[in-house]
Design a protein around this motif. Structure first.
Motif, PDB file in Angstrom:
ATOM      1  N   LYS A   1       1.178  -0.999   0.123  1.00 28.79           N
ATOM      2  CA  LYS A   1       0.641  -0.208   0.413  1.00 28.79           C
ATOM      3  C   LYS A   1       0.704   1.195   0.306  1.00 28.79           C
ATOM      4  CE  LYS A   1      -3.610   2.386   2.352  1.00 28.79           C
ATOM      5  NZ  LYS A   1      -4.435   2.140   3.199  1.00 28.79           N
TER       6      LYS A   1
ATOM      7  N   GLY B   1      -2.695   7.999  -6.228  1.00 33.33           N
ATOM      8  CA  GLY B   1      -3.745   6.351  -6.502  1.00 33.33           C
ATOM      9  C   GLY B   1      -3.944   6.223  -7.977  1.00 33.33           C
TER      10      GLY B   1
ATOM     11  N   SER C   1      -7.801   1.164  -4.869  1.00 32.38           N
ATOM     12  CA  SER C   1      -7.342   2.639  -4.916  1.00 32.38           C
ATOM     13  C   SER C   1      -8.438   3.978  -5.121  1.00 32.38           C
ATOM     14  CB  SER C   1      -7.003   3.198  -6.428  1.00 32.38           C
ATOM     15  OG  SER C   1      -5.591   4.216  -6.456  1.00 32.38           O
TER      16      SER C   1
ATOM     17  N   ALA D   1      -2.884   3.820  -3.791  1.00 30.56           N
ATOM     18  CA  ALA D   1      -3.687   2.287  -3.876  1.00 30.56           C
ATOM     19  C   ALA D   1      -2.679   1.258  -2.980  1.00 30.56           C
ATOM     20  CB  ALA D   1      -2.810   1.797  -5.418  1.00 30.56           C
TER      21      ALA D   1
END
Length: 120
Positions: A47, A52, A95, A101
């Protein structure tokens, strides 16, 4: 433990982490990597807190030659997905724009009767 080709797994993780680094802004310096397992699967979650992925692009990011980056070839995530699937695994992504994301990789656990191969 999973059964995996170490060089291919290095390629998977290198590509995903490089993509995360490229998505980070100057103030966003955090990439989280989490592992977990249950009786059947091993899961790795990567992560980032970067820019994003646009919602309209989420269903295309694993397609060959799809890229929003100026110098991107669009092959990295397609190769990552292929390698993971060759290892009987799956990859998913969630995302939100400007919220980062999250890539989730899931692999079947190694059958206890097979030879153990540990990724370190």
């Amino acid at each position: 433990h999973i059964s995996a080709d170490i060089n291919q797994m290095k390629q998977v993780f290198t590509n995903l982490i490089q993509n995360s680094i490229q998505s980070l802004g100057s103030d966003d310096r955090l990439i989280e990597i989490e592992t977990s397992s249950n009786s059947h699967n091993v899961q790795v979650i990567i992560k980032d807190h970067g820019q994003g992925i646009n919602p309209e692009d989420l269903d295309k990011i694993f397609d060959p030659y799809f890229s929003r980056r100026e110098k991107g070839t669009g092959l990295g995530l397609a190769i990552v997905k292929r390698i993971i699937e060759q290892h009987d695994g799956t990859i998913t992504v969630t995302s939100l724009p400007r919220a980062g994301a999250t890539f989730t990789l899931t692999f079947p656990k190694l059958n206890n009767q097979m030879q153990d191969i540990k990724l370190t």
